[in-house]
Scaffold this motif. Structure first.
Motif, short mmCIF file in Angstrom:
data_model
loop_
_atom_site.label_atom_id
_atom_site.label_comp_id
_atom_site.label_asym_id
_atom_site.label_seq_id
_atom_site.Cartn_x
_atom_site.Cartn_y
_atom_site.Cartn_z
N VAL A 1 7.59 2.46 -5.90
CA VAL A 1 6.77 3.40 -6.67
C VAL A 1 6.51 4.62 -5.80
CG1 VAL A 1 4.62 3.79 -7.90
CG2 VAL A 1 5.69 1.51 -7.95
N LEU A 2 6.93 5.78 -6.28
CA LEU A 2 6.72 7.05 -5.58
C LEU A 2 5.65 7.83 -6.34
CD1 LEU A 2 7.53 9.04 -3.33
CD2 LEU A 2 9.30 9.92 -4.88
N GLN A 3 4.59 8.18 -5.63
CA GLN A 3 3.47 8.89 -6.26
C GLN A 3 3.32 10.28 -5.66
OE1 GLN A 3 0.56 5.83 -5.31
NE2 GLN A 3 0.41 5.26 -7.49
N LYS B 1 0.84 -1.19 0.00
CA LYS B 1 0.00 0.00 0.00
C LYS B 1 0.88 1.25 0.00
CE LYS B 1 -3.68 -2.27 2.67
NZ LYS B 1 -4.49 -2.21 3.92
N SER B 2 0.32 2.35 -0.51
CA SER B 2 1.05 3.62 -0.54
C SER B 2 1.14 4.20 0.86
CB SER B 2 0.36 4.61 -1.48
OG SER B 2 0.43 4.17 -2.82
N ARG C 1 5.26 3.09 -2.22
CA ARG C 1 4.88 1.69 -1.96
C ARG C 1 5.91 0.77 -2.60
NH1 ARG C 1 2.55 -0.82 -6.41
NH2 ARG C 1 1.97 0.61 -8.11
N PHE C 2 5.97 -0.44 -2.07
CA PHE C 2 6.88 -1.45 -2.59
C PHE C 2 6.08 -2.54 -3.29
CE2 PHE C 2 9.20 -5.51 -1.97
CZ PHE C 2 10.28 -5.23 -2.79
#
Length: 739
Positions: free
Chosen positions: A223-225, A186-187, A214-215
C-alpha cells in the motif's frame, strides 16, 4: 535507595563502555570470511540460485552489527542465459543486536551500491524472477521479500528489463531507492528516482516517486500512501499525486484511488483527475471509468479500457468534451484568432468512441459541434511511422466566410478561388507533406457557404498516395444547377502538375455572380466546362504554364446597364461623319441588352487565354469576337464585332435599319482593372469602306475619315462585370497582385 540507583547507573555505564570497546575489538577477533560459504549455501537453499562473493567480508558492531561485502553476483534462473541476474559492487547488511542476544536474526537494513539487475521475460511470458516469488517446491523456498526485513537502500544502480515477448527493452539508469521496514505493517517513507531509457529512443525520462509504503501480510499487498510522482518529457513537466495505491502481489493488480495530475511547461497548466482505477499487470489490463483532462476553460472526459498493456497495448473507450469557448481556450495558449465574425468559435464540443493500438487509431461515432455546425463521422489512422488516414465526415450547415480574417475577407472580395482552380491557396500547402500524404475519405456537406457562394449537397472525395492527390468526385447543387468534376495534383516530379476538370450546368447567373461579389447585371442560365492544367511550385509558375480550355454558354439572358442600341447609335454618329454630315445624339429607351444565347471557348496556352468563337445572339444583333487576355500581365486585347441583323420601332429605329448588315468593330484594351472600349475606326474604314459607301449611296472617295474615334457609352455595370470576371479568372488560376 539513592546509593542503589547510583550503583545501577554506574554499572550500566561500565557495561556500555565495555560493549563499545568490544564492538571495536570483536571484528579483529572474529573473521566473517570463515562463514562466507555458509552464507552462500543458505542463499542457495532458499532461492535455488548460486551466490558468489568475490570481495572480502567486513564486520563492524557499532552502532549496529553490520556486514559489508563487495563484488557480489547472483546467477540467473535456469534457461535465461549465463548473464547474472544481479551484480552488486557493494552490499551492506545491518542486523539488530538485542534480538541476536535472544537467538533471533532480524535484518534492519540492506544497502546496495552499484547494482546491475537484469530482468528478463522470455517469448513465452515467463520471467527470471518467478521462482523468487514463492513458486518453488514446498518447504524449500521463500519469498525474496524475506531477505528485506528492516529496509532497503539502493544507490547508483541500474535495472535492465528485456521483454522478448513484447519486443521491448528498458533500462532504468541512475537508480536510487530507499524504503524503511515495510514488513512491520507500518507505513514507511519511500523514495525512488531513476532515468528511463527505452530501446530505439534517443531520450531519457527522469522519474521521481515519493510517499509512504507498507506491506499488508494478511492480504499480501503493498500500500502506497500520499504518493507523489514527477517526470519531465520534452520540456513538459508531469506531476501525479494519489492518496492511496494498492498493489496485490499474487494477482499483480494495482488499484489507484483518486489520482490527480498536472502538466506544466505550456502557457496553460493542464490538470485533471482519475477516479478509482484498476490495472491488472498479470493479465495486462486496465480499467479507468472516467478520466478528466482540464486546461483553461476546456475539459475532456475519457473512459479507458486497456488490454495487452506491456505486449501490444490496445485501448478503447469514449471521449467527451462538453461545450466550451474555443476562442477563449486558444487565447489561453496565446493563440489569437482573427475572424470576420467575432461571435464564431464560441461554442465547441466533441463526443466520440475510440480504439487505439500501437499501429492504429479508430475514432467512431464522432459528433463535433462548432458554433451552429454539427459534424458526424469517423476517422482512422494506421501506421504511425508513415501514417495512413481514412475518414467519412458529414456536415450539416457551415458558413466558412464567418471564419475568414478581416484581411482575407477584404482580399477575397469577388469570390476568391471557390469557383474553380484554387491556385494561390493550393500552393501555400507544403508540397513535401503532400508527397508523403496517404489518405482516403469523403466529406459531405448539406449546406455550404464559401467566398459568398452557396451550395447544397456538397460531395467531396479525397484520395492521396505516393505523391498523387485526387479530389474526386466533386459535386454540388447550386443556384438551380449542378457542379461535377475532379481535381488532380501530381507532386512526384520536381515541378508538381495540377489538372482541373469541372462542369457547371444549368446555374442561374444573377444570384451566383451577385453572391460572389462580381456583378448584379448578368442574368440567364449558364453552363461552364473547365479542362485546364498547369505545373509549378507556386501559383505564378502554374499560371505561366496553364494549358487547356474552358467552354461557356448562357441562354435567355440579359446584361443590365448595356444598351446595344445606344452603342450602335453612337457608332452611327461616326457613320454620319463619314459622309460629311451630322446627326443629333439619340437617347434610346432601353438600359439593358437581352440575348437568347451567349457562348464561346477560352483556350489557354502558357497563361494566355485566347478566344476566337464568341457568339452572342439577340433579335436585333449578332456579336462575335476574338482576342487574348494575358493572365500573368493582367492585360487584354480583344476585338468585338457587333452586327445589326434587324430593325426596331421607336427612337433610333431608323438608324438601326441604316446600319443593318454592317459589323461595328469595338476594341477592348488595357489592364483588367482599367479597360477602355472604343470603335476601331481604322479597322472599320479599311475593311468596310466599300459597304459603307454603298449604304450611303456615295463613292468611296467621298467618305471623310474623322480624326478622332468615337468613345462608346459602356455603362459602369458592364465595365464592372467584365473587369470582375477577368480578375476572378486570374485569381481562380492562382494569380494576384501580391504575386
Amino acid at each position: 535507595m539513592k546509593k542503589l540507583l547510583k550503583f545501577i547507573f554506574g554499572l550500566i555505564g561500565i557495561l556500555a563502555v565495555g560493549l563499545i570497546a568490544l564492538s571495536y575489538a570483536l571484528p579483529h577477533i572474529i573473521d566473517p570470511n570463515n562463514y562466507k560459504d555458509d552464507f552462500t549455501a543458505l542463499v542457495n537453499k532458499h532461492t535455488g540460485r548460486k551466490l558468489t562473493i568475490g570481495g572480502e567480508l567486513r564486520l563492524s558492531l557499532f552502532p549496529w552489527l553490520r556486514v559489508k561485502a563487495s563484488d557480489i553476483t547472483l546467477e540467473n534462473a535456469e534457461g535465461f542465459g549465463e548473464v547474472p541476474m544481479a551484480q552488486i559492487k557493494v552490499a551492506e547488511i545491518s542486523v539488530r543486536i538485542l534480538p541476536l542476544l535472544k537467538g533471533r536474526v532480524e535484518v534492519d537494513k540492506v544497502m546496495l551500491g552499484g547494482m546491475t539487475l537484469s530482468l528478463v521475460t522470455n517469448d513465452r511470458g515467463k520471467t527470471n524472477w518467478d521462482d523468487l516469488l514463492g513458486r518453488d517446491k514446498a518447504g524449500e523456498g521463500m519469498a525474496l521479500a524475506a531477505f528485506v526485513v528492516g529496509g532497503v537502500n539502493v544507490r547508483d544502480s541500474q535495472v535492465i528489463w528485456r521483454d522478448h515477448k513484447a519486443a521491448n527493452h528498458y533500462i532504468f539508469n541512475k537508480l536510487s531507492f530507499d524504503v524503511g521496514q515495510i514488513l512491520s505493517g507500518k507505513s514507511e517513507k519511500l523514495a525512488l528516482s531513476f532515468k528511463l531509457l527505452q530501446s530505439n529512443e534517443n531520450y531519457q525520462l527522469p522519474v521521481k516517486l515519493k510517499g509512504r509504503v507498507r506491506f499488508d501480510a494478511e492480504q499480501n499487498k503493498l500500500v502506497l500512501q500520499d504518493a507523489l510522482f514527477d517526470t519531465r518529457l520534452g520540456g513538459v513537466g508531469v506531476e501525479l499525486s494519489a492518496p492511496e495505491l494498492e498493489y496485490l502481489i499474487r494477482t499483480m493488480i494495482l488499484e489507484v484511488k483518486a489520482l490527480e495530475y498536472r502538466l506544466t511547461g505550456w502557457p496553460v497548466i493542464v490538470h485533471g483527475k482519475l477516479p478509482t482505477s484498476k490495472f491488472n499487470l498479470k493479465k495486462q489490463r486496465a480499467s479507468i471509468p472516467r478520466a478528466v483532462v482540464s486546461a483553461a476553460n476546456g475539459q475532456v472526459n475519457l473512459s479507458i479500457q486497456g488490454h495487452r498493456l506491456l505486449r501490444a497495448p490496445y485501448l478503447s473507450g469514449r471521449i467527451i468534451a462538453p461545450m466550451f469557448d474555443l476562442r477563449g481556450f486558444l487565447k489561453a495558449f496565446s493563440v489569437d484568432v482573427d475572424t470576420r465574425d467575432n461571435k464564431v468559435l464560441s461554442r465547441a464540443s466533441v463526443h466520440a468512441v475510440y480504439e487505439a493500438s500501437t499501429s492504429r487509431i479508430n475514432i467512431q461515432d464522432i459528433k463535433a459541434i462548432l458554433d451552429d455546425t454539427t459534424a458526424l463521422g469517423t476517422l482512422n489512422v494506421s501506421g504511425f511511422d508513415q501514417p495512413s488516414y481514412s475518414f467519412n465526415i458529414n456536415v450539416d450547415d457551415i458558413d466558412l466566410d464567418r471564419y475568414l480574417s478581416a484581411d482575407q475577407q477584404k482580399h477575397s472580395g469577388a469570390g476568391t478561388e471557390a469557383q474553380g482552380m484554387p491556385g494561390g491557396m493550393l500552393f501555400a500547402l507544403p508540397v513535401a507533406l503532400l508527397r508523403s500524404f496517404d489518405t482516403k475519405g469523403n466529406l459531405n456537406i448539406q449546406s455550404l457557404k464559401m467566398s459568398g457562394l452557396r451550395a447544397q449537397d456538397v460531395r467531396i472525395g479525397v484520395k492521396a498516395k505516393d505523391g498523387e492527390v485526387e479530389v474526386s468526385p466533386v459535386s454540388a447543387k447550386l443556384y438551380g444547377g449542378t457542379l461535377l468534376g475532379n481535381l488532380k495534383l501530381d507532386t512526384r516530379n520536381d515541378s508538381p502538375l495540377l489538372s482541373v476538370n469541372e462542369t457547371l450546368s444549368h446555374v442561374q447567373m444573377l444570384p451566383m455572380l451577385s453572391d460572389a461579389g462580381i456583378s448584379e447585371c448578368l442574368t440567364g442560365t449558364g453552363r461552364l466546362n473547365i479542362k485546364i492544367s498547369g505545373h509549378g511550385n507556386d501559383s505564378r509558375e502554374v499560371l505561366r504554364s496553364l494549358q487547356g480550355e474552358t467552354e461557356f454558354s448562357i441562354r435567355n439572358g440579359m446584361i443590365k446597364g448595356l444598351d446595344i442600341r445606344k452603342l450602335v447609335l453612337d457608332a452611327r454618329r461616326l457613320f454620319a461623319n463619314l459622309r460629311g454630315g451630322q446627326i443629333k445624339s439619340v437617347t434610346a429607351d432601353e438600359t439593358e441588352f437581352k440575348f437568347t444565347e451567349m457562348k464561346g471557348t477560352l483556350v489557354f496556352n502558357n497563361g494566355v487565354a485566347s478566344n476566337t468563337d464568341l457568339n452572342i445572339k439577340s433579335p436585333l444583333f449578332r456579336i462575335s469576337g476574338n482576342g487574348t487576355a494575358d493572365m500573368v500581365a493582367q492585360t487584354m486585347n480583344y476585338l468585338m464585332e457587333i452586327t445589326v441583323v434587324g430593325s426596331a420601332q421607336g427612337p433610333g429605329g431608323e438608324g438601326l435599319a441604316e446600319l443593318k448588315g454592317l459589323s461595328i468593330p469595338v476594341r477592348i484594351t488595357g489592364r483588367f482593372e482599367s479597360l477602355s472600349y472604343k470603335i476601331d475606326k481604322n479597322l472599320w474604314w479599311q475593311r468596310d469602306k466599300e459597304k459603307i459607301a454603298k449604304k450611303l449611296g456615295i463613292g468611296v472617295d467621298q467618305l471623310k475619315l474623322p480624326e478622332e474615334g468615337v468613345g462608346l457609352s459602356i455603362g459602369k455595370e458592364v465595365k464592372d462585370l467584365l473587369e470582375g470576371l477577368l480578375r476572378q479568372e486570374s485569381k481562380k488560376n492562382g494569380h494576384s497582385k501580391q504575386d
